[in-house]
Design an enzyme around this catalytic site. Structure first.
Site, PDB file in Angstrom:
ATOM      1  N   GLU A 174      28.181  -9.871  72.830  1.00 25.84           N
ATOM      2  CA  GLU A 174      28.502 -10.485  74.127  1.00 25.84           C
ATOM      3  C   GLU A 174      27.556 -11.651  74.392  1.00 25.84           C
ATOM      4  O   GLU A 174      26.429 -11.671  73.892  1.00 25.84           O
ATOM      5  CB  GLU A 174      28.371  -9.371  75.195  1.00 25.84           C
ATOM      6  CG  GLU A 174      28.564  -9.771  76.625  1.00 25.84           C
ATOM      7  CD  GLU A 174      29.953 -10.270  76.961  1.00 25.84           C
ATOM      8  OE1 GLU A 174      30.456 -11.147  76.242  1.00 25.84           O
ATOM      9  OE2 GLU A 174      30.505  -9.835  77.984  1.00 25.84           O
ATOM     10  N   ASP A 175      28.019 -12.621  75.185  1.00 26.67           N
ATOM     11  CA  ASP A 175      27.138 -13.737  75.530  1.00 26.67           C
ATOM     12  C   ASP A 175      26.108 -13.316  76.580  1.00 26.67           C
ATOM     13  O   ASP A 175      24.927 -13.556  76.441  1.00 26.67           O
ATOM     14  CB  ASP A 175      27.953 -14.958  76.014  1.00 26.67           C
ATOM     15  CG  ASP A 175      29.011 -14.609  77.063  1.00 26.67           C
ATOM     16  OD1 ASP A 175      29.052 -13.448  77.530  1.00 26.67           O
ATOM     17  OD2 ASP A 175      29.813 -15.495  77.423  1.00 26.67           O
ATOM     18  N   PHE A 204      22.709 -18.668  87.183  1.00 24.64           N
ATOM     19  CA  PHE A 204      23.949 -18.981  86.466  1.00 24.64           C
ATOM     20  C   PHE A 204      23.573 -19.923  85.338  1.00 24.64           C
ATOM     21  O   PHE A 204      22.970 -20.976  85.568  1.00 24.64           O
ATOM     22  CB  PHE A 204      25.001 -19.613  87.381  1.00 24.64           C
ATOM     23  CG  PHE A 204      26.302 -19.797  86.661  1.00 24.64           C
ATOM     24  CD1 PHE A 204      27.180 -18.732  86.508  1.00 24.64           C
ATOM     25  CD2 PHE A 204      26.618 -21.012  86.077  1.00 24.64           C
ATOM     26  CE1 PHE A 204      28.356 -18.878  85.787  1.00 24.64           C
ATOM     27  CE2 PHE A 204      27.804 -21.170  85.360  1.00 24.64           C
ATOM     28  CZ  PHE A 204      28.668 -20.098  85.218  1.00 24.64           C
ATOM     29  N   ARG A 215      29.877 -25.726  77.142  1.00 25.25           N
ATOM     30  CA  ARG A 215      29.742 -24.705  76.094  1.00 25.25           C
ATOM     31  C   ARG A 215      28.916 -25.177  74.903  1.00 25.25           C
ATOM     32  O   ARG A 215      28.248 -24.401  74.245  1.00 25.25           O
ATOM     33  CB  ARG A 215      31.130 -24.362  75.533  1.00 25.25           C
ATOM     34  CG  ARG A 215      31.713 -23.126  76.096  1.00 25.25           C
ATOM     35  CD  ARG A 215      32.934 -22.727  75.282  1.00 25.25           C
ATOM     36  NE  ARG A 215      33.970 -22.234  76.147  1.00 25.25           N
ATOM     37  CZ  ARG A 215      33.923 -21.077  76.790  1.00 25.25           C
ATOM     38  NH1 ARG A 215      32.902 -20.281  76.629  1.00 25.25           N
ATOM     39  NH2 ARG A 215      34.905 -20.706  77.571  1.00 25.25           N
ATOM     40  N   ASP A 230      26.150  -9.154  82.917  1.00 29.06           N
ATOM     41  CA  ASP A 230      25.812  -9.510  84.302  1.00 29.06           C
ATOM     42  C   ASP A 230      25.998  -8.267  85.178  1.00 29.06           C
ATOM     43  O   ASP A 230      25.136  -7.394  85.214  1.00 29.06           O
ATOM     44  CB  ASP A 230      26.745 -10.672  84.677  1.00 29.06           C
ATOM     45  CG  ASP A 230      26.507 -11.265  86.038  1.00 29.06           C
ATOM     46  OD1 ASP A 230      25.359 -11.572  86.363  1.00 29.06           O
ATOM     47  OD2 ASP A 230      27.480 -11.441  86.786  1.00 29.06           O
TER      48      ASP A 230
HETATM   49  P1  5GP Z   1      29.989  -8.916  83.830  1.00 30.89           P
HETATM   50  O1  5GP Z   1      31.294  -8.241  83.618  1.00 30.89           O
HETATM   51  O2  5GP Z   1      28.821  -8.242  83.135  1.00 30.89           O
HETATM   52  O3  5GP Z   1      29.721  -9.157  85.280  1.00 30.89           O
HETATM   53  O4  5GP Z   1      30.108 -10.379  83.273  1.00 30.89           O
HETATM   54  C1  5GP Z   1      30.163 -10.675  81.976  1.00 30.89           C
HETATM   55  C2  5GP Z   1      30.820 -12.036  81.760  1.00 30.89           C
HETATM   56  O5  5GP Z   1      30.662 -12.914  82.892  1.00 30.89           O
HETATM   57  C3  5GP Z   1      30.146 -12.729  80.629  1.00 30.89           C
HETATM   58  O6  5GP Z   1      30.773 -12.427  79.414  1.00 30.89           O
HETATM   59  C4  5GP Z   1      30.322 -14.188  80.981  1.00 30.89           C
HETATM   60  O7  5GP Z   1      31.553 -14.654  80.508  1.00 30.89           O
HETATM   61  C5  5GP Z   1      30.348 -14.212  82.487  1.00 30.89           C
HETATM   62  N1  5GP Z   1      29.021 -14.564  83.027  1.00 30.89           N
HETATM   63  C6  5GP Z   1      28.146 -13.767  83.643  1.00 30.89           C
HETATM   64  N2  5GP Z   1      27.047 -14.433  84.002  1.00 30.89           N
HETATM   65  C7  5GP Z   1      27.223 -15.707  83.585  1.00 30.89           C
HETATM   66  C8  5GP Z   1      26.404 -16.879  83.644  1.00 30.89           C
HETATM   67  O8  5GP Z   1      25.282 -16.918  84.145  1.00 30.89           O
HETATM   68  N3  5GP Z   1      26.944 -17.991  83.074  1.00 30.89           N
HETATM   69  C9  5GP Z   1      28.179 -18.026  82.504  1.00 30.89           C
HETATM   70  N4  5GP Z   1      28.579 -19.180  81.997  1.00 30.89           N
HETATM   71  N5  5GP Z   1      28.964 -16.934  82.429  1.00 30.89           N
HETATM   72  C10 5GP Z   1      28.488 -15.779  82.958  1.00 30.89           C
END
Ligand code: 5GP
Length: 184
Positions: A100-101, A157, A170, A104
């Site tokens: 995963e990137d 963010f 990206r 959050d």
């Molecule tokens: P979660 O489901 O854990 O809230 O979010 C995961 C996804 O939200 C990540 O795979 C990503 O695509 C997006 N995301 C969460 N935080 C960030 C951030 O700081 N920057 C970006 N570009 N995407 C984020």
């Protein structure tokens, strides 16, 4: 100071960290045999560069495939993650490493892990380039805990190294904090 872009992690720092993570992962999966290679699942599109560098640094048999989960709009989560594909990937009896990137709220990884657990994966672990533990939904604290973390960061963010803001940024080589409201 209210900058639009602030470097958080440089390209060199990220590449060095990926090598360390790959060494840890290769050690933990030493038991993996070529007949049942580690199934590395890259989450599109944010984790493409991280996954590509990570798998190429692994020293164990592995196979790579892709899943797509959409959850963010702009800088805000857009509700429940939608599992766009991955249904056709057979994870039965497989050791799965989801790449995963960024983790959050934890909702996306929770959805993905439940999905693959229900489909009979032998094991499921998460490798994430970035983790924002302070943002975890309370009910997922202690449940969504990435096994391999590139960098744990504060509540910012971020963009670059695969991470976008509405499909922009990206390809930036460094990971940057993005403040869309800052004045130019
Ligand atoms: P979660 O489901 O854990 O809230 O979010 C995961 C996804 O939200 C990540 O795979 C990503 O695509 C997006 N995301 C969460 N935080 C960030 C951030 O700081 N920057 C970006 N570009 N995407 C984020």
């Amino acid at each position: 100071m209210n900058e639009r872009f602030t470097v958080l992690k440089t390209d060199a720092e990220i590449r060095a960290r990926i090598k360390e993570l790959a060494a840890d992962i290769s050690k933990d999966y030493q038991h993996i045999k070529p007949e049942n290679p580690l199934l590395v699942l890259c989450t599109l599109r944010g984790a493409i560069f991280f996954s590509a560098d990570l798998v190429r640094a692994l020293t164990i048999p592995c196979e790579i495939n892709f899943i797509k989960v959409k959850s963010y709009q702009g800088t805000r989560p857009a509700g429940s993650p939608i599992f766009e594909f991955g249904e056709q990937i057979d994870v039965r009896g497989r050791e799965v490493l989801i790449v995963e990137d960024i983790v959050d709220t934890g909702q996306t990884m929770d959805t993905v892990m439940h999905n693959f657990a229900d489909k009979g994966a032998a094991s499921i672990r998460i490798a994430t380039m970035l983790d924002k533990p302070s943002r975890r939904y309370p009910h997922l604290i202690g449940t969504v805990v990435p096994d391999y973390i590139g960098f744990s960061i504060e509540d910012h963010f971020v963009i670059g190294w695969g991470l976008d803001y509405n499909e922009d940024f990206r390809l930036l080589p460094d990971i940057m904090i993005y403040n869309p409201d800052a004045e130019d």
